[in-house]
Design a protein around this motif. Structure first.
Motif, short mmCIF file in Angstrom:
data_model
loop_
_atom_site.label_atom_id
_atom_site.label_comp_id
_atom_site.label_asym_id
_atom_site.label_seq_id
_atom_site.Cartn_x
_atom_site.Cartn_y
_atom_site.Cartn_z
N SER A 19 83.91 19.06 33.11
CA SER A 19 82.57 19.65 33.18
C SER A 19 82.27 20.25 34.55
CB SER A 19 81.51 18.61 32.83
OG SER A 19 81.67 18.18 31.50
N ASP A 20 82.85 19.64 35.60
CA ASP A 20 82.63 20.15 36.96
C ASP A 20 83.64 21.24 37.34
OD1 ASP A 20 84.99 18.74 37.33
OD2 ASP A 20 84.17 17.38 38.85
N GLY A 114 86.12 30.01 30.05
CA GLY A 114 85.61 30.01 28.68
C GLY A 114 84.67 31.15 28.36
N GLU A 115 83.74 31.45 29.25
CA GLU A 115 82.78 32.53 28.99
C GLU A 115 83.46 33.88 28.91
OE1 GLU A 115 79.39 32.49 31.65
OE2 GLU A 115 79.37 30.31 31.64
N LEU A 116 84.41 34.14 29.81
CA LEU A 116 85.12 35.40 29.79
C LEU A 116 86.02 35.51 28.56
CD1 LEU A 116 85.64 38.08 31.22
CD2 LEU A 116 87.48 36.95 32.49
N ILE A 117 86.68 34.42 28.21
CA ILE A 117 87.50 34.41 27.00
C ILE A 117 86.64 34.77 25.80
CG2 ILE A 117 88.79 32.92 25.41
CD1 ILE A 117 89.72 31.37 27.98
N GLY A 139 87.52 14.38 26.39
CA GLY A 139 86.23 13.88 25.91
C GLY A 139 85.04 14.72 26.31
N GLY A 140 85.26 15.78 27.03
CA GLY A 140 84.17 16.68 27.44
C GLY A 140 84.68 17.63 28.50
#
Length: 177
Positions: A19-20, A114-117, A139-140
């Motif tokens: 997440s970080d 992720g956003e660009l993908i 797990g996240g």
């Protein structure tokens, strides 16, 4: 003809980073003499596209991880670099890809995140997918394919299993030659 390849590692549960943004979990792949086909792939590409957060992760390494390749960093922020091989892009992915193609760069590595993908997926701009699934459940974190993701039909080109449990699959967007 320009070809965009998503070459990336993901956890078994579909995350590309914590997440970080941390990717420390990838260290389980560090095996002397094994690069999982990375060197051959890297030699086959002409340019790199990546998001600004992925770019910042790269800046944290001892050396720039993408030497001798032009890197196009997608961002809405006002970032700067003293590197001649880093270009910041704020336009649409379709226009940026057209500009890259106009420079004679044909084999493009879509690094992440992720956003660009997702932006490339929204416009059906990913031709091939080379995904290394790492035998770990995080797990996240940051999803490889964050929702909403459009449906994309793929055909398997190859797969390879490594002794440490990594499974690398290579797909082509169905209908692409």
């Amino acid at each position: 003809m320009t070809k965009v390849t998503l070459y990336i590692a993901a956890s078994l549960d579909g995350y590309i980073a914590r997440s970080d943004g941390g990717i420390d979990w990838l260290s389980i792949l560090d095996i002397e003499g094994e690069d999982y086909g990375y060197s051959d792939f890297y030699e086959s590409i002409d340019a790199i596209v990546l998001g600004s957060k992925t770019y910042e992760v790269g800046l944290g390494f001892d050396q720039w991880p993408y030497p001798e390749k032009k890197s196009f960093v997608f961002t809405q922020r006002h970032l700067q670099s003293d590197r001649d091989d880093v270009v910041f892009v704020s336009g649409s992915v379709k226009q940026a890809l057209a500009d890259i193609k106009a420079q004679g760069l044909e084999n493009i590595w879509l690094v992440g995140g992720g956003e660009l993908i997702n932006s490339f997926l929204q416009h059906s701009l990913i031709d091939e997918y080379i995904i290394s699934t790492i035998p770990i459940i995080l797990g996240g974190g940051i999803y490889l394919f964050p929702p909403p993701t459009p449906e994309e039909k793929l055909e398997l080109i190859s797969s390879k299993q490594y002794p440490n449990g990594l499974l690398q699959t290579h797909y082509r967007r169905k209908g692409k030659i």
